[in-house]
Design an enzyme around this catalytic site. Structure first.
Site, PDB file in Angstrom:
ATOM      1  N   ASP A  34      38.116  53.008  45.500  1.00 52.35           N
ATOM      2  CA  ASP A  34      37.417  51.818  45.014  1.00 52.35           C
ATOM      3  C   ASP A  34      35.992  51.724  45.550  1.00 52.35           C
ATOM      4  OD1 ASP A  34      39.743  51.341  43.735  1.00 52.35           O
ATOM      5  OD2 ASP A  34      40.172  49.408  44.680  1.00 52.35           O
ATOM      6  N   ASP A  38      32.681  51.514  43.299  1.00 51.96           N
ATOM      7  CA  ASP A  38      31.734  50.397  43.381  1.00 51.96           C
ATOM      8  C   ASP A  38      30.325  50.871  43.701  1.00 51.96           C
ATOM      9  OD1 ASP A  38      33.314  48.284  42.612  1.00 51.96           O
ATOM     10  OD2 ASP A  38      34.182  48.047  44.611  1.00 51.96           O
ATOM     11  N   SER A  83      36.712  39.603  35.451  1.00 53.86           N
ATOM     12  CA  SER A  83      36.943  40.429  36.630  1.00 53.86           C
ATOM     13  C   SER A  83      36.274  39.716  37.811  1.00 53.86           C
ATOM     14  CB  SER A  83      36.316  41.792  36.376  1.00 53.86           C
ATOM     15  OG  SER A  83      36.439  42.578  37.519  1.00 53.86           O
ATOM     16  N   LEU A  84      36.127  40.395  38.905  1.00 54.81           N
ATOM     17  CA  LEU A  84      35.453  39.800  40.071  1.00 54.81           C
ATOM     18  C   LEU A  84      34.422  40.792  40.579  1.00 54.81           C
ATOM     19  CD1 LEU A  84      38.528  38.494  42.104  1.00 54.81           C
ATOM     20  CD2 LEU A  84      36.800  37.067  41.008  1.00 54.81           C
ATOM     21  N   GLU A 120      42.246  33.416  49.025  1.00 56.08           N
ATOM     22  CA  GLU A 120      43.562  33.901  48.601  1.00 56.08           C
ATOM     23  C   GLU A 120      43.654  35.396  48.886  1.00 56.08           C
ATOM     24  OE1 GLU A 120      43.573  33.245  44.396  1.00 56.08           O
ATOM     25  OE2 GLU A 120      43.405  31.077  44.587  1.00 56.08           O
ATOM     26  N   LYS A 122      43.972  39.138  47.892  1.00 55.64           N
ATOM     27  CA  LYS A 122      43.694  39.882  46.660  1.00 55.64           C
ATOM     28  C   LYS A 122      44.831  40.887  46.485  1.00 55.64           C
ATOM     29  CE  LYS A 122      40.021  42.123  44.079  1.00 55.64           C
ATOM     30  NZ  LYS A 122      40.855  43.011  43.283  1.00 55.64           N
ATOM     31  N   ARG A 143      45.295  42.444  30.808  1.00 63.46           N
ATOM     32  CA  ARG A 143      43.914  42.002  30.683  1.00 63.46           C
ATOM     33  C   ARG A 143      43.208  42.683  29.518  1.00 63.46           C
ATOM     34  NH1 ARG A 143      39.729  42.328  35.600  1.00 63.46           N
ATOM     35  NH2 ARG A 143      39.580  44.499  34.958  1.00 63.46           N
ATOM     36  N   GLU A 180      49.372  38.544  38.898  1.00 64.29           N
ATOM     37  CA  GLU A 180      49.308  39.970  39.165  1.00 64.29           C
ATOM     38  C   GLU A 180      50.730  40.530  39.167  1.00 64.29           C
ATOM     39  OE1 GLU A 180      46.086  40.567  39.578  1.00 64.29           O
ATOM     40  OE2 GLU A 180      45.986  42.608  40.359  1.00 64.29           O
ATOM     41  N   LYS A 321      36.518  43.209  49.799  1.00 60.24           N
ATOM     42  CA  LYS A 321      37.450  44.328  49.941  1.00 60.24           C
ATOM     43  C   LYS A 321      37.540  44.749  51.403  1.00 60.24           C
ATOM     44  CE  LYS A 321      38.520  45.749  45.638  1.00 60.24           C
ATOM     45  NZ  LYS A 321      38.623  47.120  45.309  1.00 60.24           N
TER      46      LYS A 321
HETATM   47  S1  IVH Z   1      40.960  35.602  40.230  1.00 59.11           S
HETATM   48  C1  IVH Z   1      38.212  34.677  37.010  1.00 59.11           C
HETATM   49  N1  IVH Z   1      42.544  35.876  42.317  1.00 59.11           N
HETATM   50  O1  IVH Z   1      41.560  41.276  41.003  1.00 59.11           O
HETATM   51  C2  IVH Z   1      38.833  35.157  38.249  1.00 59.11           C
HETATM   52  N2  IVH Z   1      42.120  37.776  40.947  1.00 59.11           N
HETATM   53  O2  IVH Z   1      39.009  42.602  40.835  1.00 59.11           O
HETATM   54  C3  IVH Z   1      39.551  36.412  38.048  1.00 59.11           C
HETATM   55  N3  IVH Z   1      43.298  39.806  41.655  1.00 59.11           N
HETATM   56  O3  IVH Z   1      41.278  40.957  37.524  1.00 59.11           O
HETATM   57  C4  IVH Z   1      40.633  36.709  38.906  1.00 59.11           C
HETATM   58  N4  IVH Z   1      44.329  38.913  43.375  1.00 59.11           N
HETATM   59  O4  IVH Z   1      43.611  41.298  38.539  1.00 59.11           O
HETATM   60  C5  IVH Z   1      41.960  36.479  41.262  1.00 59.11           C
HETATM   61  N5  IVH Z   1      43.954  35.972  44.166  1.00 59.11           N
HETATM   62  C6  IVH Z   1      43.372  36.575  43.108  1.00 59.11           C
HETATM   63  C7  IVH Z   1      43.583  37.939  42.818  1.00 59.11           C
HETATM   64  C8  IVH Z   1      42.923  38.508  41.720  1.00 59.11           C
HETATM   65  C9  IVH Z   1      44.143  40.013  42.659  1.00 59.11           C
HETATM   66  C10 IVH Z   1      42.852  40.836  40.695  1.00 59.11           C
HETATM   67  C11 IVH Z   1      42.819  40.393  39.262  1.00 59.11           C
HETATM   68  C12 IVH Z   1      41.379  40.558  38.841  1.00 59.11           C
HETATM   69  C13 IVH Z   1      40.912  41.612  39.802  1.00 59.11           C
HETATM   70  C14 IVH Z   1      39.411  41.616  39.953  1.00 59.11           C
END
Ligand code: IVH
Length: 680
Positions: A34, A38, A83-84, A120, A122, A143, A180, A321
């Site tokens: 990752d 990135d 995504s984030l 939270e 991840k 997604r 997830e 990360k």
């Molecule tokens: S919020 C609009 N919260 O990480 C906000 N995502 O790298 C979008 N993911 O697509 C997601 N844990 O699949 C959110 N606590 C969490 C998460 C989370 C894992 C994943 C998710 C997202 C990806 C982005």
């Protein structure tokens, strides 16, 4: 060579990034880590910012990739799935907070106002959107490209902890619940062990396996691999309840009976958020799911809306990360390790290196093709990765550091050199030891036979087994039961007493429950739990031996692969003859599970969850007695649970049982049920 122009570099980066996106999202076999991905994305973003005339709406800096496959129906999300953006250090988090406060300046009472955040875990799985209409699950969609995804509802329904109905009398008319799908490490290892035994290549990590599993065309295959789910977000919603804060969403989801993360941090200000992220990093190995970072979200939903989103990610959230658990070291030698089913796994012997707090000196190389694909050679400097508790793996070679004179690794030559009689069958990834005459293989098989979760033979450790093989007394399990005290006392290290003890332990093992024998004989894919399921169902070894693949597949917990492996094992003339010799020599008296069904209607086939401290029984005792009476024990409460046995200081499992309306009993009631069970 002329230097690359920015336009050329941008084109090349986009192509490269798209290729890696595809490997990650569609093929589930990423080639780079990752952080490395990135770094490419960051370089592209910087170039596009410096040359706005070269930017494009479909650049990977503006899109979320795509996981869709032609075989699935495409469904449009009511609200897109973003995504984030990723960060890797606290400085970047502080920068995120500064940007956000600037964007919200007009809506905050004071310029230096600290913002409310939730932190939270991840979860390292794959994103899913669950639509509940009037409280009923109607759709599960991946997604995809963020706007539309694959309809995987049938597969998602095999997830045991995913409720079909929300636990409420007044659900919203419609809600898209985001979360997830993941796989636990234990399940990942169970599947990989079975694959190794069958000579199939191992899966790389739980995330890729979870992603590959949810895209299986046959839900029965999905049901054989235990997927899990956890929810944390929301897409479209019609009808109450109204939420004003992110943490309320978590609380409401938990009340609705959805699996939520066990801990979130609700804080004010970015410093407190950073502290929470550090705390999360300490705690995360104890969570049920794999995590690779933290997600920092603005807690106030009104402020979230004001902050808005880019085409790719929200401005109100960011991911942090955790450092990749990688190390670089020298590979001294490649050894071949023999598994009990005869598979030879190549293992890298490394110069010890510290990775994520532990010293790593060995790493798996998976199989011959993986070594060739990565061109891993003895003497190379390699990158080793350790994800959580997973066996460390060599992910790549550092080509610049290759010393002169190395040779590509010659797998067949090493097999010969190590003295194995092995071959690689067409279409198989693994080399297998062919002959059952291999002393190493006999040793591995007997070790398994005697082990704690198989026949549990006291005093038959690995050294003794070696000694007995060397003395020509042991070639297969049947020989164990022909051993006499006189055979043993002639050997080094055996006094009369220890010889008698071993013979007595062997005699005692004749009385073992049937499942131990089923596990001990080493059928590929059949672990202790499956052996218990099979014993409970068939009651005798003969009934199991004569079951058709179809009969086998009808059993809860047995899928097509396992059914074929069981049938294949008993149909193999050599295995069958060996088993007959074992039964002849051992005369096992596996009565415990042989009683006819209908033993105890109250327990047979029922699932129990134990929680809290029981007044007289230990957890292990209670579990053993429930299982002996035909019941099952599970670690977590779901709608499939029949009884929760609660003792003192029962916690969240009790609450969950009450919320789901599951019967809660105490030890006394359990003992009553057990009394009427003939096998208990
Ligand atoms: S919020 C609009 N919260 O990480 C906000 N995502 O790298 C979008 N993911 O697509 C997601 N844990 O699949 C959110 N606590 C969490 C998460 C989370 C894992 C994943 C998710 C997202 C990806 C982005």
């Amino acid at each position: 060579m002329p230097a690359e122009s920015p336009a050329e570099r941008i084109t090349r980066l986009r192509r490269e990034i798209e290729r890696h996106e595809y490997l990650y999202r569609v093929e589930n076999r990423p080639e780079i880590s990752d952080p490395a991905f990135d770094a490419l994305l960051r370089e592209l973003r910087e170039l596009e910012e410096a040359h706005p005339e070269l930017s494009a709406a479909d650049s990977p800096t503006r899109t979320v990739g795509d996981d869709r496959l032609a075989a699935f129906e495409t469904v449009r999300h009511r609200q897109p799935m973003a995504s984030l953006d990723n960060t890797y250090n606290e400085g970047e988090l502080i920068e995120f907070d500064r940007r956000l406060r600037r964007a919200l300046a007009d809506d905050l009472p004071a310029a230096d106002e600290a913002l409310p955040y939730v932190i939270e875990p991840k979860i390292d799985g794959l994103a899913i959107s669950l639509t509940y209409e009037k409280g009923r699950l109607t759709r599960a969609v991946t997604r995809g490209n963020g706007v539309e995804g694959d309809d995987v509802t049938a597969n998602a329904r095999t997830i045991r902890t995913l409720p079909d109905c929300l636990l409420t009398d007044d659900p919203p008319d419609l809600i898209e619940i985001r979360g997830e799908i993941y796989m636990t490490l234990a399940e990942f290892e169970r599947i990989n062990t079975a694959r190794a035994a069958a000579g199939e290549p191992a899966f790389m990590n739980p995330r890729n396996l979870a992603a590959g599993t949810i895209k299986q065309l046959d839900p029965k295959v999905v049901a054989q691999r235990r997927l899990e789910i956890v929810v944390y977000g929301r897409g479209a919603q019609e009808g109450p309840p109204t939420f004003s804060r992110q943490n309320q969403i978590h609380e409401q989801y938990a009340r609705w009976g959805l699996p939520t993360v066990e801990k979130i941090w609700t804080v004010t200000g970015i410093e407190a958020a950073c502290a929470a992220v550090r705390e999360l990093d300490e705690l995360r190995t104890r969570f049920a799911y794999p995590t690779d970072g933290a997600v920092i979200k603005l807690n106030d939903l009104r402020l979230q809306e004001i902050a808005g989103s880019t085409s790719k990610a929200p401005r109100w959230a960011i991911s942090y990360k955790f450092a990749a658990e990688q190390g670089t070291t020298r590979l001294r030698r490649i050894n071949l390790q023999l598994g009990r089913t005869g598979v030879l796994t190549p293992v890298a012997e490394l110069e010890p290196v510290l990775i994520a707090g532990s010293t790593v000196s060995r790493a798996t190389l998976h199989n011959e093709d993986e070594i060739r694909r990565k061109d891993i050679r003895e003497g190379d400097t390699v990158i080793v990765e350790k994800a959580g508790e997973i066996i460390p793996a060599v992910v790549a070679v550092v080509p610049e550091k290759r010393p002169p004179g190395t040779q590509p690794f010659d797998f067949p030559a090493r097999v010969r050199e190590a003295g194995f009689e092995a071959e690689r069958a067409p279409g198989q990834a693994a080399w297998r030891v062919r002959s059952s005459d291999s002393p190493e293989l006999i040793h591995r098989q007997l070790q398994h036979f005697a082990s704690r979760t198989a026949m549990d033979i006291d005093g038959l450790g690995t050294e003794i087994i070696k000694q007995l093989i060397a003395a020509g007394l042991l070639r297969e399990p049947a020989d164990l039961y022909r051993l006499t005290v006189d055979d043993l006392i002639g050997l080094e290290r055996f006094a009369r007493k220890s010889a008698e003890n071993l013979v007595a332990a062997l005699a005692k093992s004749r009385e073992n429950d049937l499942w131990r024998l089923i596990h001990a004989i080493g059928i590929p894919h059949v672990g202790a739990q499956s052996a218990k399921d099979l014993a409970r169902h068939f009651r005798t070894l003969d009934a199991l031996r004569s079951a058709s693949a179809g009969d086998l597949e009808n059993i809860d917990g047995v899928g097509g692969i396992m059914a074929a492996a069981i049938r294949g094992f008993f149909d193999d003339a050599e295995h069958a003859a060996r088993l007959d010799r074992l039964l002849e020599a051992a005369q096992p008296n596996t009565t415990a599970l042989e009683a006819p069904p209908g033993d105890n209607a109250a327990l047979a086939g029922r699932t129990f969850v134990l929680t809290g401290t029981l007044p007289t029984l230990s957890r292990e005792e209670a579990k053993a007695r429930i299982e002996a009476a035909g019941g099952k024990c599970s670690g977590s409460v779901s709608k499939k649970t029949d009884f929760v046995v609660a003792g003192e200081a029962a916690g969240s499992k009790l609450e969950k049982a009450q919320a789901l309306g599951i019967r809660v009993i105490d030890e006394q009631a359990l003992l009553k049920m057990l009394e009427s069970a003939p096998n208990a």
